[in-house]
Design a protein around this motif. Structure first.
Motif, PDB file in Angstrom:
ATOM      1  N   SER A 286      10.183  -3.664  -7.798  1.00  0.00           N
ATOM      2  CA  SER A 286       9.167  -4.698  -7.627  1.00  0.00           C
ATOM      3  C   SER A 286       9.430  -5.890  -8.530  1.00  0.00           C
ATOM      4  O   SER A 286       9.856  -5.747  -9.670  1.00  0.00           O
ATOM      5  N   ASN A 287       9.165  -7.079  -7.983  1.00  0.00           N
ATOM      6  CA  ASN A 287       9.220  -8.319  -8.762  1.00  0.00           C
ATOM      7  C   ASN A 287       8.140  -9.233  -8.222  1.00  0.00           C
ATOM      8  O   ASN A 287       8.379 -10.045  -7.341  1.00  0.00           O
ATOM      9  N   ALA A 288       6.937  -9.059  -8.754  1.00  0.00           N
ATOM     10  CA  ALA A 288       5.764  -9.721  -8.185  1.00  0.00           C
ATOM     11  C   ALA A 288       5.847 -11.238  -8.250  1.00  0.00           C
ATOM     12  O   ALA A 288       5.171 -11.934  -7.503  1.00  0.00           O
ATOM     13  N   ALA A 289       6.680 -11.771  -9.122  1.00  0.00           N
ATOM     14  CA  ALA A 289       6.750 -13.223  -9.262  1.00  0.00           C
ATOM     15  C   ALA A 289       7.638 -13.873  -8.215  1.00  0.00           C
ATOM     16  O   ALA A 289       7.640 -15.081  -8.059  1.00  0.00           O
ATOM     17  N   ALA A 290       8.418 -13.073  -7.514  1.00  0.00           N
ATOM     18  CA  ALA A 290       9.375 -13.621  -6.550  1.00  0.00           C
ATOM     19  C   ALA A 290       8.946 -13.300  -5.126  1.00  0.00           C
ATOM     20  O   ALA A 290       8.211 -12.360  -4.881  1.00  0.00           O
ATOM     21  N   THR A 291       9.431 -14.108  -4.201  1.00  0.00           N
ATOM     22  CA  THR A 291       9.241 -13.790  -2.789  1.00  0.00           C
ATOM     23  C   THR A 291      10.131 -12.595  -2.460  1.00  0.00           C
ATOM     24  O   THR A 291      11.320 -12.607  -2.764  1.00  0.00           O
ATOM     25  N   PRO A 292       9.579 -11.543  -1.886  1.00  0.00           N
ATOM     26  CA  PRO A 292      10.395 -10.340  -1.659  1.00  0.00           C
ATOM     27  C   PRO A 292      11.556 -10.609  -0.719  1.00  0.00           C
ATOM     28  O   PRO A 292      11.418 -11.277   0.302  1.00  0.00           O
ATOM     29  N   GLY A 293      12.722 -10.058  -1.066  1.00  0.00           N
ATOM     30  CA  GLY A 293      13.892 -10.194  -0.217  1.00  0.00           C
ATOM     31  C   GLY A 293      13.992  -9.036   0.758  1.00  0.00           C
ATOM     32  O   GLY A 293      13.169  -8.111   0.758  1.00  0.00           O
ATOM     33  N   LEU A 294      15.033  -9.043   1.562  1.00  0.00           N
ATOM     34  CA  LEU A 294      15.200  -8.032   2.605  1.00  0.00           C
ATOM     35  C   LEU A 294      15.311  -6.625   2.014  1.00  0.00           C
ATOM     36  O   LEU A 294      14.672  -5.689   2.493  1.00  0.00           O
ATOM     37  N   LEU A 295      16.095  -6.462   0.952  1.00  0.00           N
ATOM     38  CA  LEU A 295      16.294  -5.126   0.380  1.00  0.00           C
ATOM     39  C   LEU A 295      15.004  -4.580  -0.209  1.00  0.00           C
ATOM     40  O   LEU A 295      14.718  -3.379  -0.110  1.00  0.00           O
ATOM     41  N   ARG A 296      14.211  -5.450  -0.837  1.00  0.00           N
ATOM     42  CA  ARG A 296      12.917  -5.010  -1.387  1.00  0.00           C
ATOM     43  C   ARG A 296      12.008  -4.554  -0.256  1.00  0.00           C
ATOM     44  O   ARG A 296      11.273  -3.559  -0.384  1.00  0.00           O
ATOM     45  N   ARG A 297      12.044  -5.242   0.865  1.00  0.00           N
ATOM     46  CA  ARG A 297      11.202  -4.869   2.001  1.00  0.00           C
ATOM     47  C   ARG A 297      11.692  -3.568   2.649  1.00  0.00           C
ATOM     48  O   ARG A 297      10.881  -2.753   3.087  1.00  0.00           O
ATOM     49  N   ILE A 298      12.992  -3.392   2.700  1.00  0.00           N
ATOM     50  CA  ILE A 298      13.519  -2.131   3.221  1.00  0.00           C
ATOM     51  C   ILE A 298      13.087  -0.971   2.330  1.00  0.00           C
ATOM     52  O   ILE A 298      12.713   0.103   2.814  1.00  0.00           O
ATOM     53  N   LYS A 299      13.104  -1.189   1.014  1.00  0.00           N
ATOM     54  CA  LYS A 299      12.645  -0.154   0.087  1.00  0.00           C
ATOM     55  C   LYS A 299      11.189   0.196   0.348  1.00  0.00           C
ATOM     56  O   LYS A 299      10.802   1.376   0.305  1.00  0.00           O
ATOM     57  N   ALA A 300      10.375  -0.808   0.628  1.00  0.00           N
ATOM     58  CA  ALA A 300       8.957  -0.565   0.930  1.00  0.00           C
ATOM     59  C   ALA A 300       8.812   0.249   2.208  1.00  0.00           C
ATOM     60  O   ALA A 300       7.965   1.148   2.298  1.00  0.00           O
ATOM     61  N   MET A 301       9.629  -0.042   3.211  1.00  0.00           N
ATOM     62  CA  MET A 301       9.582   0.723   4.460  1.00  0.00           C
ATOM     63  C   MET A 301       9.950   2.181   4.218  1.00  0.00           C
ATOM     64  O   MET A 301       9.309   3.090   4.735  1.00  0.00           O
ATOM     65  N   LEU A 302      10.995   2.399   3.423  1.00  0.00           N
ATOM     66  CA  LEU A 302      11.425   3.765   3.152  1.00  0.00           C
ATOM     67  C   LEU A 302      10.352   4.542   2.396  1.00  0.00           C
ATOM     68  O   LEU A 302      10.152   5.738   2.620  1.00  0.00           O
ATOM     69  N   ALA A 303       9.641   3.855   1.507  1.00  0.00           N
ATOM     70  CA  ALA A 303       8.586   4.509   0.734  1.00  0.00           C
ATOM     71  C   ALA A 303       7.445   4.974   1.622  1.00  0.00           C
ATOM     72  O   ALA A 303       6.739   5.939   1.304  1.00  0.00           O
ATOM     73  N   LEU A 304       7.234   4.290   2.738  1.00  0.00           N
ATOM     74  CA  LEU A 304       6.152   4.647   3.651  1.00  0.00           C
ATOM     75  C   LEU A 304       6.537   5.753   4.622  1.00  0.00           C
ATOM     76  O   LEU A 304       5.676   6.300   5.314  1.00  0.00           O
ATOM     77  N   ALA A 305       7.817   6.084   4.683  1.00  0.00           N
ATOM     78  CA  ALA A 305       8.269   7.101   5.635  1.00  0.00           C
ATOM     79  C   ALA A 305       7.739   8.478   5.241  1.00  0.00           C
ATOM     80  O   ALA A 305       7.759   8.845   4.073  1.00  0.00           O
ATOM     81  N   PRO A 306       7.259   9.268   6.193  1.00  0.00           N
ATOM     82  CA  PRO A 306       6.701  10.587   5.883  1.00  0.00           C
ATOM     83  C   PRO A 306       7.774  11.620   5.604  1.00  0.00           C
ATOM     84  O   PRO A 306       8.926  11.484   6.018  1.00  0.00           O
ATOM     85  N   ASN A 307       7.367  12.686   4.908  1.00  0.00           N
ATOM     86  CA  ASN A 307       8.280  13.805   4.677  1.00  0.00           C
ATOM     87  C   ASN A 307       8.556  14.570   5.965  1.00  0.00           C
ATOM     88  O   ASN A 307       9.599  15.191   6.125  1.00  0.00           O
TER      89      ASN A 307
END
Length: 442
Positions: free
Chosen positions: A150-171
């Motif tokens: 996370s870097n709240a001061a910056a506009t999120p880039g593609l890799l940060r958004r992909i990380k967010a998607m992976l975090a939401l994936a179910p077990n």
């Protein structure tokens, strides 16, 4: 607010609507106190009032939006808390929806962001594709630690958004629920007949929600039909500014629901995901200029009800609950602000034996907001953590909500079981004890 649209501009129905909305604003600033992004960031341009000025300038000048305008509009959650607070009745939802359509049409985003948005618009409304994407995401989760934090001061880039998607994936994923075209007869004397929206992400992540709704409804004499050829309600692409796709889905759904109502009769179209419900209830406005669909759209919007609205009008069986389960009720923004349904879900839970606790700062969004927790993951994470901290103060046994997006978002940061309101009501009136979203998604 004074506006300066030309007569030629006002001939456009959308601009005429924007003009009416803008003129209702009196600059009072009450909206800033309840806007999640302003509360977090403290930037006037990340408040409804600031965004209204940006949208007004963009529409009046009729020029492509700038990167600065896009940044602040993109940060809007569309939680609609500002509409609940506004003393002047400014219909911010229709204004920001129009701004998003304009941005999608006239602004050229970076290639990576365009690609990501195209994937989201393609995958999320299609359950089979979404299920496949969740399986692939689960396989990719071990590599998430290699992606930027996370870097709240910056506009999120593609890799940060992909990380967010992976975090939401179910077990793991549950087995699919019943398919479109299924009919579930009433048990005993039939007291009504309803269509139940099947949903997109919900039928993949938690089909048990609609199964609980079917169980409760049929047990109380309501026949339930899952309408064949029903599509995504259009909410996901609508909030991405892709109105061509959203309106096409709306028209397709209107056709199949209208046909079902004419052939078998429908007392209501019931929705267990409040984000979908807010958009379906707005079909009449969205298609108001469509000669062929304006009237049917208004009829469908009138039939659409959140599941709790419908249950509030029928007598439920005596409860089996003894008042020993404490529920923190999370009021989804799309329900409390979008549909103005606030007390009814809590009243139903209380009447059916649960101890219901209000969550402090209940007006503030949890950060889910459709695809927001993917596209703006850092702001979304801060809002989620704030929501969970507030929930923890009431020491609940379970957390209840009426929207799958909120359930997934909240479950990502707590070990307390997160369930749907309808699951609790089904349990209280003879159904099984609900499972937890957290058990499947953490």
């Amino acid at each position: 607010m004074k506006t300066e649209f030309s007569l030629a501009q006002l001939a456009n129905p959308d601009i005429a609507e924007a003009d009416k909305i803008l003129r209702a604003c009196v600059h009072c600033g009450f909206c800033t106190a309840t806007c999640p992004t302003y509360v977090l960031l403290g930037d006037e341009l990340d408040s409804p009032r600031g965004r209204i000025y940006l949208i007004k300038e963009m529409l009046e000048k009729d020029k492509p939006p700038t990167a600065e305008v896009v940044k602040h509009i993109d940060r809007c959650l569309s939680c609609l808390a500002c509409m609940t607070t506004c003393p002047s009745g400014v219909h911010y939802m229709h204004l920001v929806d129009q701004a998003r359509v304009r941005i999608e049409r006239d602004y050229s985003r970076p290639l990576a962001e365009r690609a990501l948005r195209a994937v989201l618009a393609r995958v999320l409304p299609r359950p089979k594709l979404f299920r496949a994407s969740m399986i692939m995401a689960r396989l990719a989760r071990p590599f998430a630690a290699l992606l930027p934090a996370s870097n709240a001061a910056a506009t999120p880039g593609l890799l940060r958004r992909i990380k967010a998607m992976l975090a939401l994936a179910p077990n793991g994923l549950p087995a699919p629920g019943p398919s479109g075209g299924s009919v579930f007869p009433a048990i005993g004397e039939r007291r009504g007949r309803v269509a139940l929206l099947q949903g997109c992400a919900q039928q993949v992540l938690a089909p048990r929600i609609n199964q609980a709704a079917i169980s409760l409804l049929t047990r109380h004499g309501i026949e339930v039909v899952l309408v064949k050829d029903e599509q995504c309600c259009g909410a996901l692409t609508h909030h991405l500014g892709q109105d061509g796709d959203a309106l096409a889905r709306a028209r397709a759904n209107i056709n199949v629901w209208k046909k079902e109502a004419e052939q078998g009769g429908l007392d209501a179209i019931l929705i267990t995901a409040s984000g979908c419900g807010t958009v379906i209830k707005d079909y009449g406005f969205m298609l108001r200029e469509d000669r062929d669909f304006a009237s049917p759209a208004a009829q469908i919007s009138a039939l659409a009800k959140d599941i709790t609205e419908f249950l509030g009008g029928i007598q439920l069986a005596p409860t089996t609950q003894k008042g020993d389960v404490t529920i923190a009720y999370h009021s989804a923004c799309s329900l409390q602000h979008g549909q103005k349904i606030t007390g009814l879900p809590k009243e139903l839970l209380s009447k059916n034996g649960f101890v219901v606790k209000d969550v402090p700062e209940s007006h503030l969004c949890c950060g889910s907001a459709g695809t927001y927790n993917i596209l703006q993951p850092d702001i979304a994470s801060r809002l989620r953590d704030r929501k969970i901290a507030n929930i923890a103060t009431v020491k609940p046994d379970m957390i209840a909500a009426g929207n799958i997006g909120c359930m997934v978002q909240i479950a990502g940061g707590t070990s307390v079981p997160v369930v749907h309101t309808i699951e609790l009501l089904d349990w209280a009136t003879g159904g099984p004890k609900p499972g937890s979203i957290g058990q499947g998604l953490n």
